[in-house]
Motif scaffolding. Structure first.
Motif, PDB file in Angstrom:
ATOM      1  N   UNK A 342      45.447   2.162 -46.229  1.00 57.99           N
ATOM      2  CA  UNK A 342      44.115   1.960 -46.795  1.00 57.99           C
ATOM      3  C   UNK A 342      43.412   0.771 -46.138  1.00 57.99           C
ATOM      4  N   UNK A 343      44.189  -0.295 -45.901  1.00 57.59           N
ATOM      5  CA  UNK A 343      43.603  -1.466 -45.253  1.00 57.59           C
ATOM      6  C   UNK A 343      43.155  -1.134 -43.833  1.00 57.59           C
ATOM      7  N   UNK A 344      44.010  -0.363 -43.131  1.00 57.03           N
ATOM      8  CA  UNK A 344      43.637   0.026 -41.765  1.00 57.03           C
ATOM      9  C   UNK A 344      42.384   0.887 -41.778  1.00 57.03           C
ATOM     10  N   UNK A 345      42.288   1.792 -42.781  1.00 57.02           N
ATOM     11  CA  UNK A 345      41.099   2.632 -42.874  1.00 57.02           C
ATOM     12  C   UNK A 345      39.865   1.789 -43.165  1.00 57.02           C
ATOM     13  N   UNK A 346      40.026   0.831 -44.091  1.00 56.77           N
ATOM     14  CA  UNK A 346      38.890  -0.064 -44.387  1.00 56.77           C
ATOM     15  C   UNK A 346      38.543  -0.905 -43.164  1.00 56.77           C
ATOM     16  N   UNK A 347      39.584  -1.327 -42.454  1.00 51.99           N
ATOM     17  CA  UNK A 347      39.354  -2.110 -41.241  1.00 51.99           C
ATOM     18  C   UNK A 347      38.591  -1.297 -40.200  1.00 51.99           C
ATOM     19  N   UNK A 348      38.984  -0.028 -40.071  1.00 52.58           N
ATOM     20  CA  UNK A 348      38.284   0.835 -39.119  1.00 52.58           C
ATOM     21  C   UNK A 348      36.833   1.057 -39.539  1.00 52.58           C
ATOM     22  N   UNK A 349      36.629   1.250 -40.855  1.00 48.90           N
ATOM     23  CA  UNK A 349      35.251   1.435 -41.313  1.00 48.90           C
ATOM     24  C   UNK A 349      34.429   0.181 -41.069  1.00 48.90           C
ATOM     25  N   UNK A 354      30.250  -2.757 -37.011  1.00 54.58           N
ATOM     26  CA  UNK A 354      29.950  -3.915 -36.180  1.00 54.58           C
ATOM     27  C   UNK A 354      29.009  -3.532 -35.041  1.00 54.58           C
ATOM     28  N   UNK A 355      28.179  -4.478 -34.678  1.00 53.56           N
ATOM     29  CA  UNK A 355      27.327  -4.272 -33.512  1.00 53.56           C
ATOM     30  C   UNK A 355      28.082  -4.496 -32.216  1.00 53.56           C
ATOM     31  N   UNK A 356      29.235  -5.159 -32.316  1.00 57.38           N
ATOM     32  CA  UNK A 356      30.063  -5.392 -31.130  1.00 57.38           C
ATOM     33  C   UNK A 356      30.885  -4.143 -30.846  1.00 57.38           C
ATOM     34  N   UNK A 357      31.056  -3.850 -29.561  1.00 57.65           N
ATOM     35  CA  UNK A 357      31.891  -2.729 -29.161  1.00 57.65           C
ATOM     36  C   UNK A 357      33.363  -3.091 -29.259  1.00 57.65           C
ATOM     37  N   UNK A 358      34.153  -2.256 -29.942  1.00 57.42           N
ATOM     38  CA  UNK A 358      35.583  -2.514 -30.147  1.00 57.42           C
ATOM     39  C   UNK A 358      36.357  -1.312 -29.635  1.00 57.42           C
ATOM     40  N   UNK A 359      37.383  -1.598 -28.824  1.00 57.73           N
ATOM     41  CA  UNK A 359      38.282  -0.556 -28.318  1.00 57.73           C
ATOM     42  C   UNK A 359      39.703  -1.083 -28.404  1.00 57.73           C
ATOM     43  N   UNK A 360      40.599  -0.299 -29.020  1.00 52.69           N
ATOM     44  CA  UNK A 360      41.998  -0.686 -29.205  1.00 52.69           C
ATOM     45  C   UNK A 360      42.864   0.266 -28.397  1.00 52.69           C
ATOM     46  N   UNK A 361      43.675  -0.296 -27.494  1.00 53.77           N
ATOM     47  CA  UNK A 361      44.614   0.470 -26.692  1.00 53.77           C
ATOM     48  C   UNK A 361      46.025   0.132 -27.158  1.00 53.77           C
ATOM     49  N   UNK A 362      46.890   1.168 -27.292  1.00 55.85           N
ATOM     50  CA  UNK A 362      48.237   0.956 -27.805  1.00 55.85           C
ATOM     51  C   UNK A 362      49.163   0.468 -26.694  1.00 55.85           C
ATOM     52  N   UNK A 363      50.465   0.397 -27.021  1.00 55.66           N
ATOM     53  CA  UNK A 363      51.441  -0.099 -26.062  1.00 55.66           C
ATOM     54  C   UNK A 363      51.565   0.754 -24.823  1.00 55.66           C
ATOM     55  N   UNK A 364      51.211   2.049 -24.909  1.00 56.03           N
ATOM     56  CA  UNK A 364      51.235   2.931 -23.734  1.00 56.03           C
ATOM     57  C   UNK A 364      49.896   2.915 -22.990  1.00 56.03           C
ATOM     58  N   UNK A 365      49.018   1.938 -23.373  1.00 52.82           N
ATOM     59  CA  UNK A 365      47.722   1.742 -22.739  1.00 52.82           C
ATOM     60  C   UNK A 365      46.801   2.946 -22.923  1.00 52.82           C
ATOM     61  N   UNK A 366      46.949   3.617 -24.042  1.00 57.53           N
ATOM     62  CA  UNK A 366      46.070   4.742 -24.355  1.00 57.53           C
ATOM     63  C   UNK A 366      45.134   4.329 -25.490  1.00 57.53           C
TER      64      UNK A 366
END
Length: 838
Positions: A342-349, A354-366
């Motif tokens: 739930x926290x991750x979902x709220x975090x994603x929402x 945000x007006x800032x662009x956010x991109x998260x890449x995992x350990x396999x760089x995907x």
């Protein structure tokens, strides 16, 4: 020796007959050889010596007695020879026994050291032991220093060395034997045995090889496995999670205390005896099927324990003798997992907003997550991003679209960017894109692996920063160029900013001011020029005060005669700006102007008083003259000649003009003195215009001037002083008639607007030049401007005064190019009338 033997041989031969049945016997005779070579035969001598040695004490006594005459020395020599012979025989026997013992010892040593071993022995009361054997077995490099074997730590690990040390101490002090199987630091398996034998402490260390080594290693392994088994069993018994084991028949063979509590058994034995089950039948069936198919089972299952349903992670493993399992309480983990989701979902929402662009890449760089701002920032397709592309693919696509900074070596630049996957700290950078944008990028390594990119468009911010820097530089240059002294003190009371004029004005050192001195220090530096404590206290309060921060003006008169205009101005950031302006010259000019103004006001007052006094003094005789002129012109007083009547008319007209001028002067003086009051009431506009026109009717007739009256039919009336308004219109009409040529037209109009009643009088005269219109309403200002009219210059002054007393306004219409049009606005608001009257 051979001489003694010869003497003995001869003596025996000579005395043979004297010895009864003794030496003359067969044995003795057989020993005697009369052969001449007897002396040269060692064997014969040996036989003789042996025969002599075989003589008994009685034979020797009989021999001594038989000899009788022989010298005692011969007997002594014989006894000595016998003793020496016996000693030699014993020595020979002992040597033979010694050789046999040495041979036997060699055989025993060879048998003892047939295998590699070391013997260490301590005698009673001995501290230094004897060491024998193959020293290289333990100390291959120190074979010449056998005593180093007693330093057990040099060839044993710490724990076995300590065990060996304690065993040797117990052997030497109490005679306690020991048998240890040890593994040296070199990995060799040895046997150390200690025994107390014959008052000695003996330690034997031998290399174990073959079956004995295998047996020793098996023993060590067995002991280790036994200890490990006991430890694991104790841990399993005391573990807080239910643990169990089942045999091949599926029966419960082991259960710990947690299993017993979970199944509500009295103890582990009770749970095993009753074969209590922890899982439901369906879960047990699924576990049995999984164990038969895959030998392992893992699932999160609900288990009711103590009447409460909780989630457990159940793990089971098939073994050779059955199966074993464990149940781990996962209720808290399940709750935390749900909360985390739930926290991750709220975090994603939140990130999506945000007006800032956010991109998260995992350990396999995907790509694992992106927000809409990231997609819009790079103008990427959703299907491409939803396909979880790797970091390199995203960068390659952005490079193909010329959306990344131009790089001479793109591969090396990308490798440096990807170092964030192995970094521990966040990295900040600014990308300048080909399209002119500037992006701030923060690369943060994630704790669980991967990287989070945060993009912000800082183009406008950088532009604002550049503009701000330029503004600050301009401000600095402006302050430095000002003639006014400026100093800014921070909220801490220290000087943050000053211009050169401030340092020059107060004769301070710029280097000292650059150290940001406190206001108290600056005050001390400035007091030689200005030491007014009250003024400095006000400045100090303005700089350091927190509440009631307002601008405070001050005037400072310094000891050098200069006068400064000071202003304390609070700034929004809590600082305070002090400005000092040298007003010495302007103050001197102001003083001179003030003195001149006072003189002019005094002169004006004298003029007003004089005019007021003279007007009153003129009015009394004028009234008398006017009265007598009217009396003389009255037929009741008697007839006048034509010439007398003409003179009386001249007197009447002149006195009327002089009376009007006197009244005007009195009215102006009264208004100027502030003593004029208006008698307000309803004013009929048409009647008022007619009354004013009646006063100039004779002039209009004389000069053939036409008066055109233009009044709005719905003009109505308004509140004002009717007599004064008639006087205003009369003066305007008289002024227009005076400037109008013969056969001209004068137009008087009245209009009602939303807020006022507007009167306008227009003539066809030469008009008033624009450069003198502002002075036309002043006292005694009269302009002929080519006309035949020349007045006292009081009419328009009275018009402006009366109109302004009503709260109105009078002005010339600038749109009129020929002639003159004067406009008077009287307000409709009674409040304005009252204020004007007051």
């Amino acid at each position: 020796m051979s001489g003694v033997i010869g003497v003995m041989r001869r003596t025996l031969l000579s005395c043979t007959s004297l010895v009864p049945g003794g030496i003359a016997g067969a044995g003795a005779v057989s020993l005697i050889d009369t052969s001449p070579a007897w002396a040269a035969e060692p064997a014969l001598n040996e036989r003789l010596i042996q025969a002599f040695m075989n003589l008994s004490r009685q034979d020797l006594t009989a021999l001594a007695m038989a000899l009788g005459v022989l010298s005692f020395s011969v007997v002594a020599a014989i006894l000595l020879m016998r003793t020496r012979i016996r000693a030699a025989a014993n020595e020979q026997r002992l040597r033979s026994e010694l050789r046999e013992l040495q041979s036997e010892a060699d055989r025993f040593r060879a048998l003892l050291f047939v295998e590699p071993q070391i013997l260490i022995s301590w005698g009673a009361g001995e501290e230094r032991p004897q060491i024998s054997g193959d020293i290289a077995l333990l100390l291959p490099q120190d074979a010449k220093q056998p005593l180093r074997i007693l330093a057990f730590g040099t060839w044993l690990p710490p724990e076995p060395a300590l065990q060996m040390d304690h065993a040797v101490d117990a052997l030497r002090s109490a005679g306690e034997g020991f048998l240890l199987n040890l593994v040296t630091s070199a990995g060799r398996t040895v046997e150390a045995m200690g025994r107390a034998i014959g008052g000695q402490a003996i330690v034997r260390i031998r290399d174990l090889g073959g079956l004995r080594r295998d047996l020793a290693e098996m023993t060590l392994r067995h002991d280790s496995l036994l200890a490990e088994t006991e430890m694991l069993r104790a841990f399993a018994t005391a573990a807080p999670w239910p643990l169990w084991a089942r045999g091949k028949d599926g029966k419960l063979s082991f259960a710990n205390q947690a299993y017993a509590r979970a199944t509500e058994a009295a103890d582990s034995a009770d749970a095993i005896q009753r074969n209590l089950e922890l899982l439901d039948s369906e879960d047990r069936t699924a576990m049995s099927r999984a164990l038969n198919d895959h030998a392992t089972f893992a699932a999160r299952l609900p288990i009711i324990i103590g009447g409460e349903r909780r989630m457990y992670d159940v793990h089971a493993l098939r073994t050779g003798g059955g199966s074993a399992g464990i149940a781990l309480d996962a209720s808290e983990a399940t709750a935390l997992s749900g909360a985390l989701a739930r926290m991750a979902d709220a975090h994603r929402r939140t990130l999506d907003q945000l007006s800032s662009g956010v991109a998260v890449f995992d350990g396999q760089r995907r790509l694992a997550f992106y927000n809409d701002s990231y997609r819009r920032l790079w103008d990427l397709d959703r299907p491409f991003l939803d396909g979880h592309p790797d970091d390199s693919s995203v960068l390659d696509r952005l490079r193909a679209g010329r959306k990344l900074p131009e790089q001479p070596d793109f591969r090396a630049w990308k490798a440096r960017l990807h170092e964030a996957y192995r970094a521990n700290e966040a990295v900040k950078d600014v990308w300048y894109l080909p399209d002119g944008r500037a992006l701030s990028i923060v690369t943060t390594p994630n704790p669980e692996g991967g990287v989070t990119y945060l993009f912000d468009d800082v183009t406008e911010s950088l532009d604002l920063a550049r503009r701000y820097d330029r503004l600050i530089n301009v401000q600095r240059e402006t302050l430095d160029s000002l003639t006014e002294a400026v100093a800014v003190f921070g909220s801490n009371g220290r000087a943050q900013l000053f211009n050169p004029a401030f340092a020059r004005m107060w004769k301070l050192s710029p280097e000292a001011l650059a150290q940001q001195p406190h206001i108290d220090t600056v005050e001390a530096w400035c007091k030689p020029l200005f030491d007014d404590d009250d003024a400095w206290r006000t400045i100090h309060k303005a700089v350091t005060g927190i509440d009631n921060r307002t601008a405070v003006p001050l005037k400072l008169e310094r000891k050098d005669g200069s006068i400064l205009d000071c202003m304390t101005m609070p700034l929004p950031d809590g600082a305070t700006m002090l400005t000092f302006h040298d007003i010495t010259d302007s103050e001197n000019v102001e003083r001179a102007l003030r003195e001149r103004n006072d003189a002019l006001e005094a002169a004006d007052q004298m003029k007003v008083d004089f005019v007021h006094h003279v007007s009153y003094e003129l009015r009394s005789p004028l009234t008398t003259i006017i009265g007598f002129a009217h009396l003389m012109n009255d037929p009741g007083t008697g007839p006048l000649t034509e010439k007398q009547a003409e003179y009386v008319n001249y007197i009447t007209s002149s006195t009327d003009a002089l009376l009007a001028l006197t009244n005007n002067i009195l009215d102006l003086a009264t208004i100027d003195a502030g003593a004029m009051t208006l008698e307000l009431g309803p004013v009929d506009v048409r009647k008022t215009i007619a009354a004013a026109a009646e006063g100039i009717q004779d002039r209009l007739t004389r000069d053939r001037i036409v008066l055109n009256v233009d009044v709005d039919p719905d003009i109505g009336d308004f509140i004002g002083d009717e007599r004064r308004i008639i006087q205003v219109l009369y003066n305007l009409l008289a002024n227009a008639a005076g400037f109008s040529p013969p056969d001209a037209v004068i137009t008087v109009s009245a209009r009602r607007t939303e807020h006022s009643v507007r009167f306008a009088v227009m003539d066809e005269g030469p008009g008033i030049p624009p450069d003198v219109r502002d002075k036309a309403f002043d006292w005694f200002e009269s302009y002929a401007n080519g006309s035949r009219h020349r007045g006292a210059g009081l009419g328009l002054s009275l018009v402006r005064s009366f109109v302004e007393l009503h709260g109105g306004r009078v002005h010339f219409d600038p749109a009129i190019k020929s002639g003159t049009r004067v406009v008077c606005d009287f307000p409709l608001d009674r409040g304005a009338h009252r204020n004007a009257a007051e």
